[in-house]
Design an enzyme around this catalytic site. Sequence first.
Site, PDB file in Angstrom:
ATOM      1  N   ASP A 176      30.380   1.962 -50.086  1.00 21.35           N
ATOM      2  CA  ASP A 176      29.197   1.206 -49.677  1.00 21.35           C
ATOM      3  C   ASP A 176      29.522  -0.257 -49.419  1.00 21.35           C
ATOM      4  OD1 ASP A 176      26.463   1.114 -49.055  1.00 21.35           O
ATOM      5  OD2 ASP A 176      25.932   0.416 -51.060  1.00 21.35           O
ATOM      6  N   SER A 217      20.884  -0.429 -47.279  1.00 24.25           N
ATOM      7  CA  SER A 217      21.307   0.919 -46.907  1.00 24.25           C
ATOM      8  C   SER A 217      20.092   1.838 -46.894  1.00 24.25           C
ATOM      9  CB  SER A 217      22.338   1.450 -47.906  1.00 24.25           C
ATOM     10  OG  SER A 217      23.460   0.598 -47.970  1.00 24.25           O
ATOM     11  N   GLN A 233      26.814   5.872 -42.394  1.00 29.49           N
ATOM     12  CA  GLN A 233      25.682   5.210 -43.032  1.00 29.49           C
ATOM     13  C   GLN A 233      24.796   4.581 -41.973  1.00 29.49           C
ATOM     14  OE1 GLN A 233      25.720   1.169 -45.119  1.00 29.49           O
ATOM     15  NE2 GLN A 233      25.811   2.538 -46.888  1.00 29.49           N
TER      16      GLN A 233
END
Length: 291
Positions: free
Chosen positions: A209, A233, A283
């Site tokens: 991430d 996110s 993502q």
Amino acid sequence: MTDPTPAQLAQNLVDLLNIEEIDTDLYRGIRGQDGFGRVFGGQVIAQALQAAQRSTEAPRAAHSLHAYFMRPGAEDHPILYRVVRDFDGKSFSTRRVIATQRGVPILNLACSLQIPEGGLMHQDPMPEVPPPEGLTNDRDLRLAMIDRIPERFRANFLRPRMVEIRPVSPRSWLDPVKQAPFQNSWFRVVAPIPDDPALHRAVLAYASDMSLLGTATLPHGVNWLTHKLQSASLDHALWLHEDFRADDWLLYACDSPWAGHARGFNRGKIFTREGRLVASVTQEGLIRLRE
């Protein structure tokens, strides 16, 4: 107050991902220690993955996960992880994990685990980049510009990190320019961690991430430091292809093929320094310019 040593930082990460079983298929994750209020999304993904792994017996190993972020987590409270055992077959197991905080869901994660077996193999080649030893780590790059950083951002900007990042082509935080949506960086845990493959998978989920969402902002010459940029996110998917060590250098090759409608889509490939492709990531994130 002195900064923690690399060994202490690595142990903090191990402790963070060592979730506590409080009942059958119910786990509790400890709070993060950054002290900046909002829980890092990679922490929630990694702890949820650990819950899925703890509910499944070896040799089944996680090979993919898909997660949706619904609400930001707060560092003031622990996070509970409820596991649902959807399927256990001869080769594969499927788990759902619901992360909640103060009774409210903040993340849903689905995870698939497989008994190892052989099969046809191919992979993309690793990009040609300099090795990590000749690159400057991200914290030293930030330290060199700290006098130009507004006071209110400095503590967060320079906080000691459990995962070291060495960007191949450092981005300009203070004078961002529009550039192609590609970035490569090396990363690893700052000190050795135990030889538990499940732990190393969770650490990679945590680190996956990092760096990714910012790739979608590169063509627009904006970042959270210089613009009123709201970013978060929205979802995160990770495929784990091969074994690896998260305390050895790994290359994170990221690109962003599209952005629009206040969202940015990003992809990542993670390689060992020998060139093995060990994981792939996608993502989509919120990138809303408030100006």
